[in-house]
Design a protein around this motif. Structure first.
Motif, mmCIF file in Angstrom:
data_model
loop_
_atom_site.group_PDB
_atom_site.id
_atom_site.type_symbol
_atom_site.label_atom_id
_atom_site.label_comp_id
_atom_site.label_asym_id
_atom_site.label_seq_id
_atom_site.Cartn_x
_atom_site.Cartn_y
_atom_site.Cartn_z
ATOM 1 N N LEU A 302 0.832 -1.206 0.000
ATOM 2 C CA LEU A 302 0.000 0.000 0.000
ATOM 3 C C LEU A 302 0.863 1.251 0.000
ATOM 4 O O LEU A 302 0.599 2.208 -0.733
ATOM 5 C CB LEU A 302 -0.932 -0.008 1.216
ATOM 6 N N ILE A 303 1.934 1.228 0.816
ATOM 7 C CA ILE A 303 2.852 2.377 0.866
ATOM 8 C C ILE A 303 3.544 2.559 -0.479
ATOM 9 O O ILE A 303 3.721 3.675 -0.956
ATOM 10 C CB ILE A 303 3.892 2.175 1.986
ATOM 11 N N LYS A 304 3.911 1.441 -1.107
ATOM 12 C CA LYS A 304 4.603 1.521 -2.398
ATOM 13 C C LYS A 304 3.689 2.125 -3.465
ATOM 14 O O LYS A 304 4.124 2.911 -4.295
ATOM 15 C CB LYS A 304 5.056 0.126 -2.826
ATOM 16 N N ILE A 305 2.398 1.763 -3.428
ATOM 17 C CA ILE A 305 1.437 2.316 -4.390
ATOM 18 C C ILE A 305 1.322 3.823 -4.227
ATOM 19 O O ILE A 305 1.279 4.574 -5.198
ATOM 20 C CB ILE A 305 0.055 1.655 -4.207
ATOM 21 N N GLU A 314 10.026 6.220 7.234
ATOM 22 C CA GLU A 314 8.944 6.615 8.107
ATOM 23 C C GLU A 314 7.726 6.995 7.280
ATOM 24 O O GLU A 314 7.845 7.533 6.194
ATOM 25 C CB GLU A 314 9.358 7.817 8.973
ATOM 26 N N ARG A 315 6.555 6.711 7.879
ATOM 27 C CA ARG A 315 5.328 7.011 7.165
ATOM 28 C C ARG A 315 5.058 8.505 7.177
ATOM 29 O O ARG A 315 5.314 9.208 8.144
ATOM 30 C CB ARG A 315 4.137 6.293 7.821
ATOM 31 N N GLU A 316 4.550 8.980 6.100
ATOM 32 C CA GLU A 316 4.138 10.373 6.004
ATOM 33 C C GLU A 316 2.690 10.434 5.564
ATOM 34 O O GLU A 316 2.167 9.526 4.932
ATOM 35 C CB GLU A 316 4.985 11.136 4.993
ATOM 36 N N THR A 317 2.029 11.543 5.897
ATOM 37 C CA THR A 317 0.697 11.779 5.341
ATOM 38 C C THR A 317 0.868 12.227 3.904
ATOM 39 O O THR A 317 1.637 13.148 3.613
ATOM 40 C CB THR A 317 -0.044 12.870 6.132
ATOM 41 N N THR A 318 0.196 11.567 3.012
ATOM 42 C CA THR A 318 0.388 11.822 1.588
ATOM 43 C C THR A 318 -0.535 12.922 1.095
ATOM 44 O O THR A 318 -1.748 12.805 1.184
ATOM 45 C CB THR A 318 0.080 10.540 0.773
ATOM 46 N N GLY A 319 0.056 13.981 0.585
ATOM 47 C CA GLY A 319 -0.735 15.025 -0.048
ATOM 48 C C GLY A 319 -0.558 14.905 -1.544
ATOM 49 O O GLY A 319 0.525 15.188 -2.064
#
Length: 320
Positions: A302-305, A314-319
């Protein structure tokens, strides 16, 4: 008779004081609560009206409720298609449908009748009106035979029965929903996020068009589950985008989004909840099960998509 404020004290009448702020004038008189129609999964499983009926024999379990919700939504979309209503209207109606059954039970209110009423209300709130007679004919015939039938005419008893049902239930549904019949619509949000245009003179990006179409297909599938009363609409739209990209093996960050943010933790939580809820539909015959149509994802995929992990992982909020 004097008007008291929220502290139980009478207002002092001062003829010399000019009140310019309406909030000061109406303090303690008007108090309108904000209601977001969001619940926890535990609340739906334990506190749904269908499990709090006085008559214990009339209560239904969560699995059966999930199946009835799915059947009502499939029926709703079938009626919408025959009435040639936009997918936007059907998605609005599905949200109203799920909200209604958090205030009323399935035992006393049949899901076909509530679905038809919600569709009729949504057609008016989305400015895509259909004649009541047309709605009655389509909804009644599909409920009876599974398809549009010429047997349901204005001379038939079933027509007048369904007309009375929809007219009477419309008032009830509006009251139960507190006349909140214009919820944020995932169709409109996805359309705007991808910067698409309805103008025939302006050509849309072919890839964005495909992502939008596939996303709406997934959102229609997901609408069979009560996700709209579990997660904010932006999160559900984000999951629709992710599933669309997963099926086409593209990255979400490839497309230019306008003022749309995806919180990956919330989208992942929504995906896991979807898989869990979808299992309740597996015992039903086609076309109700949806699990086989949902791409299998891991948190890493999911992160790769979304393409939104920094160098440190680290996870970021995706804008996007």
């Amino acid at each position: 008779m004097s008007i008291e404020n929220k502290y139980g004290q009478p207002y002092k009448q001062d003829s010399q004081k000019n009140i310019t702020n309406p909030a000061d004038y109406f303090e303690g008189v008007i108090d309108v609560p904000v209601y977001d129609w969001l619940f926890t999964l535990d609340q739906i499983q334990r506190e749904s009206p269908s499990r709090r009926l006085t008559n214990i024999k009339q209560r239904i379990g969560f699995t059966e409720e999930s199946q009835k919700r799915a059947k009502g939504i499939v029926y709703l979309f079938a009626c919408s298609k025959q009435l040639r209503l936009s997918r936007c209207v059907a998605l609005t109606a599905s949200i109203l449908f799920h909200r209604f059954y958090m205030k009323r039970d399935f035992t006393n209110y049949h899901y076909f009748e509530i679905a038809a009423t919600c569709l009729f209300i949504a057609s008016k709130s989305e400015e895509c009106r259909r004649k009541l007679s047309d709605v009655v004919k389509v909804c009644a015939s599909i409920a009876l035979t599974g398809r549009v039938s010429d047997k349901v005419t204005e001379e038939s008893k079933i027509y007048w029965k369904w007309k009375d049902v929809i007219v009477n239930l419309e008032e009830l549904v509006l009251e139960v929903l507190c006349f909140d019949v214009t919820p944020l619509n995932p169709y409109k949000i996805c359309f705007g996020a991808l910067n698409l245009s309805e103008d025939d003179d302006q050509q849309n990006d072919e890839g964005a068009d495909k992502i939008f179409s596939t996303s709406i297909n997934y959102l229609e599938l997901l609408s069979r589950l009560p996700l709209s009363i579990l997660f904010p609409v932006d999160t559900i739209c984000g999951l629709g985008f992710v599933l669309s990209c997963a099926s086409s093996k593209t990255k979400l960050s490839k497309y230019s989004f306008d003022q749309f943010e995806i919180n990956l933790d919330e989208v992942w939580k929504c995906y896991c909840t979807t898989i869990k809820l979808a299992q309740n539909l597996e015992k039903l015959r086609q076309p109700f099960p949806i699990l086989a149509h949902i791409p299998k994802l891991s948190h890493e995929s999911l992160i790769k998509i979304c393409g939104s992990v920094d160098a440190g992982g680290e996870r970021e909020t995706t804008g996007i």
